[in-house]
Write an enzyme that holds these catalytic residues in place. Structure first.
Site, PDB file in Angstrom:
ATOM      1  N   CYS A 170     -28.800 -63.891  28.610  1.00 44.22           N
ATOM      2  CA  CYS A 170     -28.907 -63.201  29.320  1.00 44.22           C
ATOM      3  C   CYS A 170     -27.277 -62.304  30.252  1.00 44.22           C
ATOM      4  O   CYS A 170     -26.809 -63.304  29.699  1.00 44.22           O
ATOM      5  CB  CYS A 170     -30.022 -62.618  30.501  1.00 44.22           C
ATOM      6  SG  CYS A 170     -29.432 -63.611  32.090  1.00 44.22           S
ATOM      7  N   ASN A 187     -27.652 -64.751  33.572  1.00 46.25           N
ATOM      8  CA  ASN A 187     -28.091 -66.640  33.681  1.00 46.25           C
ATOM      9  C   ASN A 187     -28.506 -66.788  35.669  1.00 46.25           C
ATOM     10  O   ASN A 187     -28.792 -67.398  35.624  1.00 46.25           O
ATOM     11  CB  ASN A 187     -26.935 -67.239  33.879  1.00 46.25           C
ATOM     12  CG  ASN A 187     -27.721 -68.588  33.264  1.00 46.25           C
ATOM     13  OD1 ASN A 187     -27.933 -70.291  33.695  1.00 46.25           O
ATOM     14  ND2 ASN A 187     -29.268 -68.628  32.593  1.00 46.25           N
ATOM     15  N   CYS A 209     -31.504 -63.740  36.377  1.00 45.34           N
ATOM     16  CA  CYS A 209     -33.364 -63.624  36.430  1.00 45.34           C
ATOM     17  C   CYS A 209     -33.613 -63.928  35.079  1.00 45.34           C
ATOM     18  O   CYS A 209     -34.125 -64.237  35.368  1.00 45.34           O
ATOM     19  CB  CYS A 209     -32.746 -62.095  36.540  1.00 45.34           C
ATOM     20  SG  CYS A 209     -31.885 -61.098  37.792  1.00 45.34           S
ATOM     21  N   SER A 261     -32.869 -64.888  31.902  1.00 45.55           N
ATOM     22  CA  SER A 261     -32.908 -65.973  31.105  1.00 45.55           C
ATOM     23  C   SER A 261     -33.195 -67.023  31.550  1.00 45.55           C
ATOM     24  O   SER A 261     -33.983 -68.355  31.057  1.00 45.55           O
ATOM     25  CB  SER A 261     -31.767 -65.999  30.284  1.00 45.55           C
ATOM     26  OG  SER A 261     -30.495 -66.632  31.421  1.00 45.55           O
ATOM     27  N   ASP A 274     -33.306 -55.739  32.045  1.00 51.38           N
ATOM     28  CA  ASP A 274     -32.159 -56.342  33.886  1.00 51.38           C
ATOM     29  C   ASP A 274     -33.445 -56.017  34.729  1.00 51.38           C
ATOM     30  O   ASP A 274     -32.788 -54.469  35.334  1.00 51.38           O
ATOM     31  CB  ASP A 274     -31.373 -56.141  33.055  1.00 51.38           C
ATOM     32  CG  ASP A 274     -30.089 -56.834  34.047  1.00 51.38           C
ATOM     33  OD1 ASP A 274     -30.683 -57.617  34.711  1.00 51.38           O
ATOM     34  OD2 ASP A 274     -28.702 -57.200  33.593  1.00 51.38           O
TER      35      ASP A 274
END
Length: 165
Positions: A8, A11, A13, A15, A125
């Site tokens: 993501c 890194n 949240c 992933s 996100d």
């Protein structure tokens, strides 16, 4: 060994959440000896940091501990080392394709292509949103990781048989 990398933007949240969900599924399926996973970011903004506290809380409520994770940026050798590199959204996918040699493009995919229950193309996100976004990340990642494990199961069993010989 089958190696999966979840990616993501930061890194902190999506992933690490996907990695934790997938690791638990792999362990529960008995494939830890043949499937490994990691996560990374496309940016260095949060390198070395722990996951967002809201992501940690959402995971903890589901029995997942991501507190020991430290954010890292994707490295050039990751494109060769990992069998699948799974992006959380279109921007991550584009960034990964731009950074990697063309021969590795087939292994770069959207995680949600493995989802069975959700029709969303991407894992949104949650960073700038409300806490509910972190719960949605878990739901999407759980669905997609289930589908991913189903896809890898035959190869994982084959690797286990080969190791048993």
């Amino acid at each position: 060994m089958i190696k999966i990398l979840f990616v993501c933007t930061a890194n902190i949240c999506r992933s690490p959440t996907a990695e934790a969900i997938f690791r638990r599924m792999v362990r529960e399926a008995g494939f830890s000896d043949v499937i490994d996973s990691d996560s990374a970011s496309t940016t260095a903004h949060h390198e070395g940091e722990t996951p967002d506290s809201r992501a940690q809380l959402a995971c903890r409520k589901r029995g997942l501990d991501i507190s020991q994770h430290r954010a890292r940026q994707i490295r050039p050798e990751d494109f060769e080392e990992f069998d699948l590199i799974l992006a959380m959204d279109w921007e991550n996918l584009t960034e990964l394709q731009q950074r990697s040699p063309a021969c590795y493009h087939p292994k770069i995919q959207l995680l949600m292509r493995y989802a069975n229950d959700y029709d969303a193309a991407v894992v949104p996100d949650p960073y700038y949103g409300i806490n509910e976004g972190f719960n949605l990340v878990i739901e999407y990642c759980t669905d997609a990781c289930n589908g991913l494990l189903e896809t890898l199961e035959k190869k994982a069993k084959q690797l286990q048989r080969q190791r048993g010989l």
